[in-house]
Design a protein around this motif. Structure first.
Motif, PDB file in Angstrom:
ATOM      1  N   ASP A  88      -3.500   3.817 -18.974  1.00 54.64           N
ATOM      2  CA  ASP A  88      -4.178   2.533 -19.201  1.00 54.64           C
ATOM      3  C   ASP A  88      -3.487   1.410 -18.438  1.00 54.64           C
ATOM      4  OD1 ASP A  88      -5.903   3.827 -20.876  1.00 54.64           O
ATOM      5  OD2 ASP A  88      -5.022   3.079 -22.746  1.00 54.64           O
ATOM      6  N   THR A  89      -2.159   1.378 -18.515  1.00 53.76           N
ATOM      7  CA  THR A  89      -1.407   0.320 -17.818  1.00 53.76           C
ATOM      8  C   THR A  89      -1.623   0.436 -16.311  1.00 53.76           C
ATOM      9  OG1 THR A  89       0.266   0.442 -19.544  1.00 53.76           O
ATOM     10  CG2 THR A  89       0.884  -0.743 -17.550  1.00 53.76           C
ATOM     11  N   ALA A  90      -1.587   1.677 -15.802  1.00 50.80           N
ATOM     12  CA  ALA A  90      -1.767   1.895 -14.359  1.00 50.80           C
ATOM     13  C   ALA A  90      -3.160   1.431 -13.911  1.00 50.80           C
ATOM     14  CB  ALA A  90      -1.557   3.372 -14.028  1.00 50.80           C
ATOM     15  N   VAL A  91      -4.168   1.731 -14.713  1.00 54.27           N
ATOM     16  CA  VAL A  91      -5.539   1.352 -14.348  1.00 54.27           C
ATOM     17  C   VAL A  91      -5.695  -0.174 -14.380  1.00 54.27           C
ATOM     18  CG1 VAL A  91      -7.949   1.496 -15.137  1.00 54.27           C
ATOM     19  CG2 VAL A  91      -6.552   3.559 -15.035  1.00 54.27           C
ATOM     20  N   ASP A  92      -5.117  -0.822 -15.394  1.00 46.94           N
ATOM     21  CA  ASP A  92      -5.159  -2.300 -15.465  1.00 46.94           C
ATOM     22  C   ASP A  92      -4.447  -2.907 -14.262  1.00 46.94           C
ATOM     23  OD1 ASP A  92      -6.492  -2.204 -17.842  1.00 46.94           O
ATOM     24  OD2 ASP A  92      -4.742  -2.685 -19.098  1.00 46.94           O
ATOM     25  N   LEU A  93      -3.306  -2.326 -13.938  1.00 49.15           N
ATOM     26  CA  LEU A  93      -2.535  -2.845 -12.811  1.00 49.15           C
ATOM     27  C   LEU A  93      -3.316  -2.693 -11.509  1.00 49.15           C
ATOM     28  CD1 LEU A  93       0.240  -3.911 -11.749  1.00 49.15           C
ATOM     29  CD2 LEU A  93       0.849  -1.507 -11.383  1.00 49.15           C
ATOM     30  N   LYS A  94      -3.884  -1.509 -11.338  1.00 45.96           N
ATOM     31  CA  LYS A  94      -4.658  -1.234 -10.112  1.00 45.96           C
ATOM     32  C   LYS A  94      -5.743  -2.293  -9.930  1.00 45.96           C
ATOM     33  CE  LYS A  94      -7.850   2.308  -9.763  1.00 45.96           C
ATOM     34  NZ  LYS A  94      -8.274   3.710  -9.551  1.00 45.96           N
ATOM     35  N   ARG A  95      -6.411  -2.632 -11.006  1.00 43.78           N
ATOM     36  CA  ARG A  95      -7.476  -3.639 -10.942  1.00 43.78           C
ATOM     37  C   ARG A  95      -6.885  -5.005 -10.567  1.00 43.78           C
ATOM     38  NH1 ARG A  95      -9.145  -3.553 -16.193  1.00 43.78           N
ATOM     39  NH2 ARG A  95      -9.918  -1.436 -16.011  1.00 43.78           N
ATOM     40  N   SER A  96      -5.763  -5.376 -11.171  1.00 47.78           N
ATOM     41  CA  SER A  96      -5.208  -6.719 -10.951  1.00 47.78           C
ATOM     42  C   SER A  96      -4.588  -6.904  -9.572  1.00 47.78           C
ATOM     43  CB  SER A  96      -4.114  -7.026 -11.967  1.00 47.78           C
ATOM     44  OG  SER A  96      -4.522  -6.693 -13.231  1.00 47.78           O
ATOM     45  N   VAL A  97      -4.173  -5.822  -8.926  1.00 46.91           N
ATOM     46  CA  VAL A  97      -3.474  -5.992  -7.640  1.00 46.91           C
ATOM     47  C   VAL A  97      -4.273  -5.400  -6.479  1.00 46.91           C
ATOM     48  CG1 VAL A  97      -1.201  -5.997  -8.759  1.00 46.91           C
ATOM     49  CG2 VAL A  97      -2.104  -3.845  -7.835  1.00 46.91           C
ATOM     50  N   SER A  98      -5.548  -5.141  -6.717  1.00 49.63           N
ATOM     51  CA  SER A  98      -6.330  -4.414  -5.696  1.00 49.63           C
ATOM     52  C   SER A  98      -6.379  -5.159  -4.358  1.00 49.63           C
ATOM     53  CB  SER A  98      -7.732  -4.124  -6.211  1.00 49.63           C
ATOM     54  OG  SER A  98      -8.377  -5.341  -6.465  1.00 49.63           O
ATOM     55  N   GLY A  99      -6.233  -6.500  -4.399  1.00 45.84           N
ATOM     56  CA  GLY A  99      -6.310  -7.248  -3.137  1.00 45.84           C
ATOM     57  C   GLY A  99      -4.958  -7.430  -2.460  1.00 45.84           C
ATOM     58  N   ALA A 100      -3.891  -6.956  -3.077  1.00 44.34           N
ATOM     59  CA  ALA A 100      -2.546  -7.246  -2.551  1.00 44.34           C
ATOM     60  C   ALA A 100      -2.204  -6.349  -1.362  1.00 44.34           C
ATOM     61  CB  ALA A 100      -1.514  -7.059  -3.653  1.00 44.34           C
ATOM     62  N   THR A 101      -1.980  -6.981  -0.215  1.00 40.17           N
ATOM     63  CA  THR A 101      -1.596  -6.204   0.972  1.00 40.17           C
ATOM     64  C   THR A 101      -0.229  -6.646   1.501  1.00 40.17           C
ATOM     65  OG1 THR A 101      -2.791  -7.794   2.317  1.00 40.17           O
ATOM     66  CG2 THR A 101      -3.970  -5.775   1.766  1.00 40.17           C
ATOM     67  N   HIS A 102       0.344  -7.695   0.868  1.00 45.12           N
ATOM     68  CA  HIS A 102       1.610  -8.250   1.370  1.00 45.12           C
ATOM     69  C   HIS A 102       2.814  -7.401   1.000  1.00 45.12           C
ATOM     70  CE1 HIS A 102       1.223  -9.594  -2.777  1.00 45.12           C
ATOM     71  NE2 HIS A 102       2.539  -9.739  -2.777  1.00 45.12           N
ATOM     72  N   CYS A 103       2.644  -6.456   0.058  1.00 45.65           N
ATOM     73  CA  CYS A 103       3.798  -5.649  -0.344  1.00 45.65           C
ATOM     74  C   CYS A 103       3.342  -4.253  -0.751  1.00 45.65           C
ATOM     75  CB  CYS A 103       4.543  -6.305  -1.512  1.00 45.65           C
ATOM     76  SG  CYS A 103       3.607  -6.366  -3.037  1.00 45.65           S
ATOM     77  N   GLU A 104       4.314  -3.333  -0.775  1.00 44.19           N
ATOM     78  CA  GLU A 104       4.042  -2.015  -1.350  1.00 44.19           C
ATOM     79  C   GLU A 104       4.269  -2.104  -2.851  1.00 44.19           C
ATOM     80  OE1 GLU A 104       6.212   1.201   0.531  1.00 44.19           O
ATOM     81  OE2 GLU A 104       5.829   0.294   2.487  1.00 44.19           O
ATOM     82  N   ILE A 105       3.439  -1.413  -3.613  1.00 41.81           N
ATOM     83  CA  ILE A 105       3.528  -1.473  -5.073  1.00 41.81           C
ATOM     84  C   ILE A 105       3.753  -0.049  -5.595  1.00 41.81           C
ATOM     85  CG2 ILE A 105       2.341  -2.212  -7.178  1.00 41.81           C
ATOM     86  CD1 ILE A 105       0.423  -3.795  -5.172  1.00 41.81           C
ATOM     87  N   ILE A 106       4.740   0.082  -6.486  1.00 43.02           N
ATOM     88  CA  ILE A 106       5.109   1.408  -6.988  1.00 43.02           C
ATOM     89  C   ILE A 106       5.283   1.326  -8.509  1.00 43.02           C
ATOM     90  CG2 ILE A 106       6.879   3.231  -6.883  1.00 43.02           C
ATOM     91  CD1 ILE A 106       7.695   2.091  -4.115  1.00 43.02           C
ATOM     92  N   VAL A 107       4.832   2.356  -9.231  1.00 37.05           N
ATOM     93  CA  VAL A 107       5.175   2.446 -10.656  1.00 37.05           C
ATOM     94  C   VAL A 107       5.833   3.801 -10.920  1.00 37.05           C
ATOM     95  CG1 VAL A 107       3.449   0.867 -11.588  1.00 37.05           C
ATOM     96  CG2 VAL A 107       2.833   3.269 -11.273  1.00 37.05           C
ATOM     97  N   ALA A 108       6.814   3.776 -11.837  1.00 37.19           N
ATOM     98  CA  ALA A 108       7.561   4.998 -12.168  1.00 37.19           C
ATOM     99  C   ALA A 108       7.426   5.319 -13.659  1.00 37.19           C
ATOM    100  CB  ALA A 108       9.028   4.825 -11.792  1.00 37.19           C
TER     101      ALA A 108
END
Ligand code: PGA
Length: 251
Positions: A21-41
């Motif tokens: 759930d957290t990953a899906v929410d995050l994916k939605r909130s940062v979908s436009g971000a191209t300035h950085c790489e995003i990682i979750v562990a």
């Protein structure tokens, strides 16, 4: 130009459902971000479910540890780096201070784990950092230099292209006590000089060095303003998708 990296370390938190759930929410909130790489562990049990749900997105998945062993075998409780790759994760955090403190991680095991990670086609986020006693006694640079020398021993320039360093002063982890941007910048510049010495100036200039330790939406931009701070490894503030997304969107 070093592309910034914002990584969330969920540590031993969240069941599979909550991780997804957290990953899906995050994916939605940062979908436009191209300035950085995003990682979750996430935790191991959630790796595959989270990786499946993030496939094709701009959020990558990391494991929090792996075995020193390169081959499968009789190592009860261990997880081989190629099993992590098989789950869909692309990164492994290696040498986190909590593993050094509670699980007997040494610079030698960190080095073996990095080699296993690279051999199986993954990338490593290698953690270094001094504790409070070491900082107060003026030993911080010596400790970090030793961790770098041991952890990165024998790695080639090609290996280094798949390494991210995370400087995480132990006294700032989970304590709400962030290193000042000046303190972090000073150590990051020191780490870069060490890599220039052990590898090359070019390698040092292209290696991403993340800061970790009580990074929050309120302090990320001051940290990111510093020349040698190329991103963050975020613990507590990455557990909530909204808070982590605002760290990702620090600009
Ligand atoms: P924290 O943890 O952000 O909760 O301080 C950082 C880390 O341990 O990676």
């Amino acid at each position: 130009m070093r592309k910034p990296v914002i990584a969330g370390n969920w540590k031993m938190h969240k069941f599979v459902g909550d991780s997804v759930d957290t990953a899906v929410d995050l994916k939605r909130s940062v979908s436009g971000a191209t300035h950085c790489e995003i990682i979750v562990a996430p935790v191991f049990t959630a790796l595959k479910s989270v990786a499946d749900r993030l496939e094709g997105s701009n959020v990558s998945v990391s494991a929090q540890d792996c075995s020193t062993e390169v081959d499968h075998g009789a190592r009860t409780g261990e997880i081989c780096a190629d099993m992590i790759a098989d789950s869909g994760a692309k990164y492994v955090i290696v040498g986190h201070s909590e593993r050094r403190q509670f699980n007997g991680e040494t610079d030698q095991s960190v080095n073996a784990k990095i080699r296993a990670v690279l051999q199986h086609g993954l990338r490593a986020i290698v953690c270094v950092g001094e504790d409070l006693r070491q900082r107060e006694s003026g030993d911080a640079e010596r400790v970090v230099a030793e961790q770098l020398a041991g952890g990165l021993a024998g790695l080639t320039l090609a290996d280094m292209e798949r390494i991210i360093i995370a400087y995480e002063p132990v006294w700032a982890i989970g304590t709400g006590k962030t290193a000042t941007p000046e303190q972090a910048q000073e150590m990051h510049a020191f780490i870069r000089r060490r890599i220039a010495g052990s590898h090359s100036r070019e390698c040092a200039d292209s290696t991403r060095i993340l800061y970790g330790g009580s990074v929050k939406p309120g302090n990320i931009s001051d940290l990111m303003d510093r020349e040698d701070i190329d991103g963050a490894l975020v613990g507590g503030a990455s557990l909530d998708a909204e808070s982590f997304a605002s760290i990702v969107n620090y600009k």
